[in-house]
Design an enzyme around this catalytic site. Structure first.
Site, PDB file in Angstrom:
ATOM      1  N   ARG A  79     -17.360  99.525 -48.762  1.00  0.00           N
ATOM      2  CA  ARG A  79     -17.272  97.993 -48.943  1.00  0.00           C
ATOM      3  C   ARG A  79     -16.053  97.711 -48.323  1.00  0.00           C
ATOM      4  O   ARG A  79     -15.028  98.490 -48.438  1.00  0.00           O
ATOM      5  CB  ARG A  79     -17.082  97.579 -50.357  1.00  0.00           C
ATOM      6  CG  ARG A  79     -18.628  97.788 -51.077  1.00  0.00           C
ATOM      7  CD  ARG A  79     -18.720  97.007 -52.414  1.00  0.00           C
ATOM      8  NE  ARG A  79     -19.931  97.016 -52.814  1.00  0.00           N
ATOM      9  CZ  ARG A  79     -20.666  97.973 -53.667  1.00  0.00           C
ATOM     10  NH1 ARG A  79     -19.670  99.077 -54.025  1.00  0.00           N
ATOM     11  NH2 ARG A  79     -21.755  97.906 -54.196  1.00  0.00           N
ATOM     12  N   ASP A 134     -30.839  96.809 -56.178  1.00  0.00           N
ATOM     13  CA  ASP A 134     -30.973  95.660 -57.381  1.00  0.00           C
ATOM     14  C   ASP A 134     -31.968  94.783 -57.052  1.00  0.00           C
ATOM     15  O   ASP A 134     -32.217  94.039 -58.054  1.00  0.00           O
ATOM     16  CB  ASP A 134     -29.526  94.906 -57.265  1.00  0.00           C
ATOM     17  CG  ASP A 134     -28.266  95.832 -57.484  1.00  0.00           C
ATOM     18  OD1 ASP A 134     -28.631  96.617 -58.273  1.00  0.00           O
ATOM     19  OD2 ASP A 134     -27.179  95.447 -56.655  1.00  0.00           O
ATOM     20  N   GLY A 177     -28.105  96.689 -61.707  1.00  0.00           N
ATOM     21  CA  GLY A 177     -28.747  95.422 -61.314  1.00  0.00           C
ATOM     22  C   GLY A 177     -27.785  94.419 -60.930  1.00  0.00           C
ATOM     23  O   GLY A 177     -28.287  93.246 -60.454  1.00  0.00           O
ATOM     24  N   GLY A 192     -41.979 100.890 -72.119  1.00  0.00           N
ATOM     25  CA  GLY A 192     -42.221 100.384 -73.419  1.00  0.00           C
ATOM     26  C   GLY A 192     -41.164 100.120 -74.293  1.00  0.00           C
ATOM     27  O   GLY A 192     -41.181 100.251 -75.668  1.00  0.00           O
TER      28      GLY A 192
HETATM   29  P1  ADP Z   1     -24.296  94.041 -50.496  1.00  0.00           P
HETATM   30  O1  ADP Z   1     -24.291  94.022 -48.919  1.00  0.00           O
HETATM   31  O2  ADP Z   1     -25.087  94.924 -51.091  1.00  0.00           O
HETATM   32  O3  ADP Z   1     -24.525  92.657 -50.958  1.00  0.00           O
HETATM   33  P2  ADP Z   1     -21.352  93.526 -50.546  1.00  0.00           P
HETATM   34  O4  ADP Z   1     -21.406  92.212 -51.236  1.00  0.00           O
HETATM   35  O5  ADP Z   1     -20.361  94.522 -51.260  1.00  0.00           O
HETATM   36  O6  ADP Z   1     -22.703  94.329 -50.659  1.00  0.00           O
HETATM   37  O7  ADP Z   1     -20.893  93.452 -49.123  1.00  0.00           O
HETATM   38  C1  ADP Z   1     -20.823  94.671 -48.368  1.00  0.00           C
HETATM   39  C2  ADP Z   1     -20.043  94.527 -47.209  1.00  0.00           C
HETATM   40  O8  ADP Z   1     -20.387  93.310 -46.460  1.00  0.00           O
HETATM   41  C3  ADP Z   1     -18.462  93.742 -47.509  1.00  0.00           C
HETATM   42  O9  ADP Z   1     -17.667  94.917 -48.003  1.00  0.00           O
HETATM   43  C4  ADP Z   1     -17.748  93.406 -46.504  1.00  0.00           C
HETATM   44  O10 ADP Z   1     -17.614  94.276 -45.614  1.00  0.00           O
HETATM   45  C5  ADP Z   1     -19.046  92.659 -45.800  1.00  0.00           C
HETATM   46  N1  ADP Z   1     -19.100  91.233 -46.562  1.00  0.00           N
HETATM   47  C6  ADP Z   1     -19.385  90.619 -47.739  1.00  0.00           C
HETATM   48  N2  ADP Z   1     -19.359  89.349 -47.814  1.00  0.00           N
HETATM   49  C7  ADP Z   1     -18.941  89.102 -46.519  1.00  0.00           C
HETATM   50  C8  ADP Z   1     -18.678  87.755 -45.968  1.00  0.00           C
HETATM   51  N3  ADP Z   1     -18.550  86.675 -46.644  1.00  0.00           N
HETATM   52  N4  ADP Z   1     -18.197  87.796 -44.440  1.00  0.00           N
HETATM   53  C9  ADP Z   1     -18.153  88.759 -43.733  1.00  0.00           C
HETATM   54  N5  ADP Z   1     -18.460  90.126 -44.214  1.00  0.00           N
HETATM   55  C10 ADP Z   1     -18.818  90.229 -45.583  1.00  0.00           C
HETATM   56  O1  F6P Z   2     -25.569  97.003 -55.769  1.00  0.00           O
HETATM   57  C1  F6P Z   2     -25.690  98.230 -56.060  1.00  0.00           C
HETATM   58  C2  F6P Z   2     -24.844  98.728 -57.452  1.00  0.00           C
HETATM   59  O2  F6P Z   2     -25.435  99.946 -57.742  1.00  0.00           O
HETATM   60  C3  F6P Z   2     -25.156  97.722 -58.645  1.00  0.00           C
HETATM   61  O3  F6P Z   2     -26.383  97.812 -59.274  1.00  0.00           O
HETATM   62  C4  F6P Z   2     -23.801  98.007 -59.271  1.00  0.00           C
HETATM   63  O4  F6P Z   2     -23.447  96.931 -59.970  1.00  0.00           O
HETATM   64  C5  F6P Z   2     -22.942  98.186 -58.162  1.00  0.00           C
HETATM   65  O5  F6P Z   2     -23.737  98.642 -56.834  1.00  0.00           O
HETATM   66  C6  F6P Z   2     -22.257  99.240 -58.669  1.00  0.00           C
HETATM   67  O6  F6P Z   2     -20.899  99.567 -57.485  1.00  0.00           O
HETATM   68  P1  F6P Z   2     -20.026 100.823 -57.057  1.00  0.00           P
HETATM   69  O7  F6P Z   2     -21.012 101.738 -56.794  1.00  0.00           O
HETATM   70  O8  F6P Z   2     -18.805 100.271 -56.577  1.00  0.00           O
HETATM   71  O9  F6P Z   2     -19.518 101.184 -58.653  1.00  0.00           O
END
Ligand code: ADP
Ligand code: F6P
Length: 327
Positions: A79, A134, A177, A192
């Site tokens: 991230r 998720d 999730g 179940g």
């Molecule tokens: P997911 O892709 O599973 O939704 P995240 O929300 O953590 O997971 O987003 C993953 C990565 O995508 C972030 O760490 C960031 O690098 C990039 N990202 C998320 N939101 C934005 C945004 N609004 N603009 C640009 N990059 C973004």
């Molecule tokens: O998006 C996948 C997920 O495993 C979610 O279900 C959970 O809330 C989150 O990522 C956990 O994130 P991390 O691996 O940063 O603890």
């Protein structure tokens, strides 16, 4: 819609956000389809972090050997907060230019697609592929990793059932999730369980737990499995409350990150492979800035803006079915 067809020679691929089983199958399909069509294929490690830092390498036919059956992601994931900023995105764009990456395929969730859209807006054609356990990507009825995660969860919960039943206990099981109850509802149906607690609905301890336990008790039930989606009530707290209110010995289990690991199921491997293939096909056709998705069991694609504006929620009819048969 396809804008002008660009002269794409190299395609980058990255995985972003939480890893999900099946991401490797998608990477394999992308790399091999790209190579088969004459593109140079570039693996970018650790999501947008790796893009900013230039953690890139050329991928050949054999660089994706022996990964179709492996969980996690060989490209690593991350991230990257910096990429949410314009400065971070400018660094990403500059690195694409430096490394000769003309187009990008991003496997991840909605956040990752927002990152892809930011690059697309700066002239790098992008394609998104839904990858998250998720299943919370609105434009697609299925996301890579969802099936494996649920199978992992039900295997663990089947084991819990043995001990829960033997002791006439109550087991509260917390599943992942994020902010969506897809895993919890389906795992609840498949194991179940007596009750599911979902983020989409307000939670009422008396109505959702105690009344359901009394109903089940009056039908002769002596052990109880409750599936709680993460982030609503901590599993241990709920188990304590149940024990205090009913006198039934209660235990809490948090499945946690084991749900993210393991060898992908057939469904995850096949869908990931076909979506990976389609992603390259789209770029090859000159159709840019799309998210590949599954609708009515078929592979489709949407404009990234359209995809990010869509909404979906749990199926209330499925919940009604669950509530009827879970006694
Ligand atoms: P997911 O892709 O599973 O939704 P995240 O929300 O953590 O997971 O987003 C993953 C990565 O995508 C972030 O760490 C960031 O690098 C990039 N990202 C998320 N939101 C934005 C945004 N609004 N603009 C640009 N990059 C973004
Ligand atoms: O998006 C996948 C997920 O495993 C979610 O279900 C959970 O809330 C989150 O990522 C956990 O994130 P991390 O691996 O940063 O603890």
């Amino acid at each position: 819609m396809p804008s002008e067809k660009k002269n794409i020679k190299s395609i980058g691929v990255l995985t972003s956000g939480g890893d999900a089983p099946g991401m490797n199958a998608a990477v394999r399909a992308i790399v091999r389809t790209g190579l088969a069509r004459g593109y140079r294929m570039v693996g970018i490690q650790r999501g947008y972090n790796g893009l900013i830092n230039g953690e890139c390498y050329d991928m050949g036919w054999r660089s994706v050997s022996n990964i179709i059956n492996r969980g996690g992601t060989v490209l690593y994931t991350a991230r990257c907060l910096e990429f949410k900023t314009q400065a971070g995105q400018a660094k990403g764009l500059a690195m694409c230019k430096e490394k000769g990456i003309d187009a990008l395929i991003v496997i991840g969730g909605d956040g990752s697609f927002m990152g892809a859209r930011a690059l697309a807006n700066q002239g790098i054609p992008c394609i998104g592929i839904p990858g998250t356990i998720d299943n919370d990507i609105a434009c697609s009825e299925y996301t890579i990793g969802y099936d494996t995660a649920m199978n992992t969860a039900i295997e663990a919960i089947d084991k819990l059932r043995d001990t829960t039943q033997s002791h006439d206990r109550c087991s509260v099981v917390e599943v992942m999730g994020h902010h969506a109850g897809y895993i919890a509802l389906n795992v609840g149906i498949a194991t179940g369980a007596m009750a599911v607690i979902l983020p989409e609905l307000p939670f009422d301890f008396e109505r959702d737990i105690l009344q359901r336990m009394r109903r089940a008790q009056s039908a002769g039930k002596r052990h109880y499995i409750i599936i709680a989606s993460e982030g609503i009530v901590p599993a241990q707290e709920l188990a304590n409350q149940i024990q205090a209110a009913t006198g039934i010995d209660s235990r809490a289990t948090v499945l946690g990150h084991i749900q993210r690991g393991g060898s992908p199921t057939l469904r995850d491997r096949v869908n990931a492979s076909l979506m990976g293939y389609r992603a390259v096909e789209l770029l090859d056709e000159g159709t840019y800035n799309r998210v590949v998705a599954i609708k009515d069991g078929n592979i489709v694609d949407y404009d990234v803006n359209e995809a990010l504006a869509m909404h979906k929620t749990i199926d209330l009819h499925d919940l009604e079915a669950f509530n009827t048969i879970s006694i």
